[in-house]
Design an enzyme around this catalytic site. Structure first.
Site, short mmCIF file in Angstrom:
data_model
loop_
_atom_site.label_atom_id
_atom_site.label_comp_id
_atom_site.label_asym_id
_atom_site.label_seq_id
_atom_site.Cartn_x
_atom_site.Cartn_y
_atom_site.Cartn_z
CG ASP A 181 -47.41 22.61 23.88
OD1 ASP A 181 -48.49 23.23 23.90
OD2 ASP A 181 -46.80 22.36 22.83
CG HIS B 214 -54.83 18.48 18.06
ND1 HIS B 214 -55.41 18.98 19.18
CD2 HIS B 214 -54.72 17.15 18.26
CE1 HIS B 214 -55.66 18.00 20.05
NE2 HIS B 214 -55.24 16.89 19.51
CG HIS C 254 -56.15 19.87 25.05
ND1 HIS C 254 -57.25 19.87 24.21
CD2 HIS C 254 -55.07 20.01 24.27
CE1 HIS C 254 -56.81 20.00 22.96
NE2 HIS C 254 -55.50 20.09 22.96
CB VAL D 219 -49.33 24.85 35.68
CG1 VAL D 219 -48.02 24.10 35.55
CG2 VAL D 219 -49.56 25.32 37.11
NE ARG E 32 -51.77 16.18 20.79
CZ ARG E 32 -51.98 17.48 20.60
NH1 ARG E 32 -51.71 18.05 19.43
NH2 ARG E 32 -52.46 18.24 21.58
#
Ligand code: SDX
Length: 371
Positions: free
Chosen positions: A310, A185, A259, A254, A268
Site C-alpha cells: 500500500d 494474497h 505486515h 504508520v 511486492r
C-alpha cells in the site's frame, strides 16, 4: 493450558493452491508463477484467468475470456441508479459494498452454487466493479457516468470510464502492475472473510460483500488511502522525521508499513516502487518521491518496520489522478479475483469455518427468582 492464537497469527487453517506467500524467501507465487514476473509480463486479464483456472490462457483462451468480460461491463440501470442515490458523504468502499449486494440481488443465478455459475458471477463482478468505482468518483466531482467501452483492455477501460480518456502507455502499464500485485494474497483478512461466508454455503455475492467490508479497514486495504493522508499531514520531506517521532510517541501505527506475514519486507514492494519511480518522472514530481523516501528511511531507522504494497501504491494512484478515497475501491476491483477464486476453492472441498473460544467471563450464576 489452552493456547490462544489472537488474530489467528501464525495459524495454518487450510491448504490453498491459489497462491503461496513465503516470508522466508520473501516471495509470492500465483499458481506457482512469481507475482512480480506476472506483473511485468502479463496483462491483468491473463492473471485473472490464471487465478481462476489454474493455468495461463493461450492467446485464443485470453481473447475469448476478454470478450466474455468486456460484453458485461455495463452496469444494470438499477445498480447505477442505486449508486447515484447514495449520499456522497458515504465512503466509496460503502458504495462498492452496496453495489456488489445490488448486483447480486439482480443476478438471476445468485443462488446457483454450481462452479459454472460461480465463475460466471465472478466474471460479471470483475467486469462491473470498475464501472461502480468510476461512476462513484465522477458523481462526487459532479460529473455524469461514462459508458464502458468493449474495445479497451480492463485497465484502459477503467481509466476511460473514470476520466474520459486513456492515459499514456507508461501510466497504463504502472496501473496494470498494481492490479496484478493487488489481485491475490492467500488468507488475508478480506479473503478469509469471504471463505468464512462461503463455508456456510451462503452465496458468492454475500462472500464478496463481506470481503469488501473487511478490505475497507485501514489495517488492511484502507491503508493505501491512509498513506496519502499521511503525506498530506507531513507536507514536505524535511518534516518526515519529526512527524514520525510524534506518531511513535503517541503509539500510533504508520499506514503503509508492516505486515502480518512478511517480516523482511513485502515481496511486492520492489516492483511497485520501481513503477512509482517511473510515474514520478513521467509527472515530474520529485518532491513526492523525496517525501516517500524520507518517511521510509525514518521508519527503518527508528522502527526497522518496512513498507507494504500500500505504501508505493497510494502515491502511484495519486499521480494517476484518482481521488484518494478511490484508492481502496481500486484495490477491491483487483482483489475480487482473489476473493472469488478462494470462494470457489472453499466450496470445492468445504468445511464450515467455526473456531473455538476460551470463556473468560463471570462463572455460572443463577438468575434471581421473579416474584
Ligand atoms: C494489507 O494480510 C495481507 O496479506 C494483507 C495485504 C494483502 O495483500 O491482502 O498484504 C494488504 O493489508 C497490507 C497491510 C496494510 N496495513 C497497514 O499498512 C496498516 C499499518 N500496519 C500495521 O497496522 C500492521 O503492520 C499490520 C496490521 C499490517 C500487521 O499487524 P501485526 O501483525 O499485528 O503487526 P506485528 O505483530 O508485526 O507488530 C509488531 C510490532 C507491534 O508493536 P507492539 O504493539 O508489539 O509494541 O510492530 C508494531 C506493532 O504495534 N507495528 C507498527 C506498525 N506495524 C507493526 N508500529 C507502527 N506502525 C506500523 N505500521
Amino acid at each position: 493450558m489452552t493456547e490462544i492464537h489472537k488474530g489467528l497469527a501464525g495459524v495454518v487453517v487450510d491448504t490453498t493452491a491459489i497462491s503461496s506467500v513465503d516470508p522466508e524467501s520473501n516471495s509470492l507465487l500465483y499458481r506457482g508463477y512469481p507475482a512480480d514476473q506476472l506483473a511485468e509480463r502479463c496483462v491483468f486479464e491473463e492473471v485473472a484467468y490464471l487465478l481462476w483456472h489454474g493455468e495461463l490462457p493461450t492467446p485464443d483462451e485470453l481473447a475469448a475470456f476478454q470478450g466474455r468480460g468486456r460484453s458485461q461491463r455495463a452496469l444494470p440501470g438499477a445498480v447505477i441508479d442505486a449508486v447515484l442515490a447514495l449520499p456522497t458523504t458515504c465512503h466509496p468502499m460503502d458504495v462498492v459494498r452496496t453495489a456488489v449486494s445490488i448486483i447480486g440481488a439482480h443476478d438471476p443465478s445468485a443462488q446457483d452454487p454450481s462452479p459454472e455459475a460461480n465463475l460466471a458471477k465472478s466474471v460479471r463482478l470483475l467486469a462491473q466493479i470498475p464501472a461502480v468505482v468510476a461512476v462513484d468518483q465522477r458523481r462526487r466531482r459532479g460529473l455524469d457516468p461514462i459508458e464502458p467501452r468493449d474495445d479497451l483492455k480492463f485497465a484502459d477501460n477503467l481509466f476511460w470510464m473514470t476520466f474520459g480518456e486513456v492515459p499514456d502507455p507508461v501510466v497504463l502499464r504502472a496501473f496494470e502492475v498494481s492490479l496484478v500485485l493487488y489481485a491475490e494474497h492467500s488468507f488475508n483478512a478480506s479473503t478469509f472473510t469471504a471463505r468464512v461466508i462461503a463455508s456456510t454455503l451462503s452465496d458468492l455475492h454475500s462472500a464478496v460483500t463481506g470481503a469488501v467490508g473487511a478490505l475497507k479497514g485501514p489495517l488492511h486495504g484502507g491503508a493505501n488511502e491512509a498513506v496519502m493522508a499521511t503525506f498530506a499531514q507531513i507536507g514536505t520531506a524535511d518534516r518526515a522525521a519529526a512527524w514520525l517521532d510524534a506518531e511513535i510517541a503517541a503509539k500510533r501505527k504508520v499506514m503503509g508499513f508492516g505486515h502480518r506475514v512478511y517480516k523482511h519486507g513485502d515481496s511486492r514492494v520492489p516492483t511497485m516502487r520501481r513503477w512509482l519511480g517511473t510515474l514520478v518522472e513521467h509527472y515530474d514530481r520529485p518532491d513526492l518521491l523525496d517525501l516517500y523516501l524520507a518517511l521510509e528511511d525514518a521508519m527503518a531507522a527508528r522502527t526497522g518496520i518496512l513498507p507494504n504494497l500500500d505504501y508505493p501504491t497510494g502515491p502511484a494512484y495519486h499521480l494517476m489522478g484518482f481521488d484518494t478515497p478511490t484508492f481502496t475501491p481500486l484495490f477491491a476491483a483487483s482483489r475480487v479475483v482473489g476473493w472469488t477464486a478462494h470462494v470457489m476453492e472453499q466450496l470445492a472441498s468445504n468445511s464450515l469455518i467455526r473456531p473455538l473460544s476460551l470463556y473468560d467471563g463471570p462463572p455460572r450464576r443463577e438468575v434471581p427468582a421473579r416474584p
